[in-house]
Scaffold this active site. Structure first.
Site, PDB file in Angstrom:
ATOM      1  N   ASP A 242       0.842  -1.203   0.000  1.00 21.32           N
ATOM      2  CA  ASP A 242       0.000   0.000   0.000  1.00 21.32           C
ATOM      3  C   ASP A 242       0.875   1.249   0.000  1.00 21.32           C
ATOM      4  OD1 ASP A 242      -2.191  -1.648   0.183  1.00 21.32           O
ATOM      5  OD2 ASP A 242      -2.327  -1.478   2.374  1.00 21.32           O
TER       6      ASP A 242
HETATM    7  N1  URA Z   1      -1.268  -5.948   3.863  1.00 24.70           N
HETATM    8  C1  URA Z   1      -1.753  -4.679   3.865  1.00 24.70           C
HETATM    9  O1  URA Z   1      -2.802  -4.421   4.442  1.00 24.70           O
HETATM   10  N2  URA Z   1      -1.051  -3.726   3.222  1.00 24.70           N
HETATM   11  C2  URA Z   1       0.126  -3.945   2.594  1.00 24.70           C
HETATM   12  O2  URA Z   1       0.722  -3.025   2.040  1.00 24.70           O
HETATM   13  C3  URA Z   1       0.624  -5.262   2.603  1.00 24.70           C
HETATM   14  C4  URA Z   1      -0.081  -6.243   3.242  1.00 24.70           C
END
Ligand code: URA
Length: 228
Positions: A103
């Site tokens: 993310d």
């Molecule tokens: N899980 C998440 O919620 N975000 C990420 O970036 C990676 C794994």
């Protein structure tokens, strides 16, 4: 391999552009300017300089990035710059892609390659490649929450249980979560499913690779493909 072809395979542009770089005297090998695009070199262990920057010959390209917050993994980022902008032009031009996604606000270990089979092997749920996430939670992490993460929780898009391979407390508000899959917002949704909330997320490990402590945020490094 002919020197112009070496540059072409390593992302320095179209064949014509690579031949032009060599003919213009921009390429050195072993301290010597090589200006014949047709001169042949053994590629194994080959190091060449382009405009004074040293490059080692790699096929395929596999690199790691210490992803900072504020970058999107999408090819067409909408609100923040792309992680691709943190890689040098030759890597972008030879078509490296992120192996899975993090993310925008997640930091840590992100791998890239131009080898489609490697991307498939490392991201396919069938292969169960473990990823370790260091989570900072909003509320103190309870034993019950850790147990539920290990036993499995239901996420909103699938009635099947999703379980962590491991969930260990690392502090009052922090835990290390090991996952075999990489579903959309998986860590955040798993934390929410046990009644907590993910406040900060950092990926420390991907398969056998660990983010080196001396790789600063925003920096990248070559990875030995044999380790993946
Ligand atoms: N899980 C998440 O919620 N975000 C990420 O970036 C990676 C794994």
């Amino acid at each position: 391999m002919r020197l112009a072809q070496v540059l072409f395979t390593q992302g320095f542009g179209a064949r014509r552009v690579c031949a032009g770089l060599v003919a213009a005297g921009a390429v050195r090998i072993g301290g010597r300017v090589v200006d014949d695009p047709g001169e042949e070199f053994a590629t194994e262990g080959l190091v060449f300089e382009v405009d004074g920057v040293a490059w080692a010959f790699h096929v395929p390209a596999v690199v790691m990035l210490h992803k900072p917050a504020g970058y999107e993994c999408s090819q067409k980022p909408r609100h923040h710059p792309s992680v691709m902008s943190l890689l040098p032009a030759p890597l972008r031009q030879r078509g490296v892609q992120p192996i899975g996604r993090l993310d925008e606000d997640t930091t840590g270990l992100l791998l890239f390659t131009d080898d489609g089979q490697l991307i498939h092997r490392l991201t396919s749920p069938k292969h169960h490649v473990p990823k370790v996430y260091q989570v900072t939670a909003k509320h103190p992490v309870s034993d019950e929450q850790l147990q539920r993460l290990r036993d499995g929780v239901v996420l909103d898009d699938d009635p099947a249980l999703v379980a962590a391979l491991a969930a260990e407390r690392t502090g009052v508000w922090t835990l290390a979560l090991t996952l075999a899959e990489g579903r959309y917002h998986q860590v955040k949704r798993m934390l929410a499913a046990v009644g907590n909330r993910c406040e900060a997320l950092h990926r420390s490990d991907f398969g056998a690779l660990r983010l080196p402590t001396d790789l600063p945020a925003g920096a990248w490094r070559w990875v030995d493909q044999a380790v993946c």
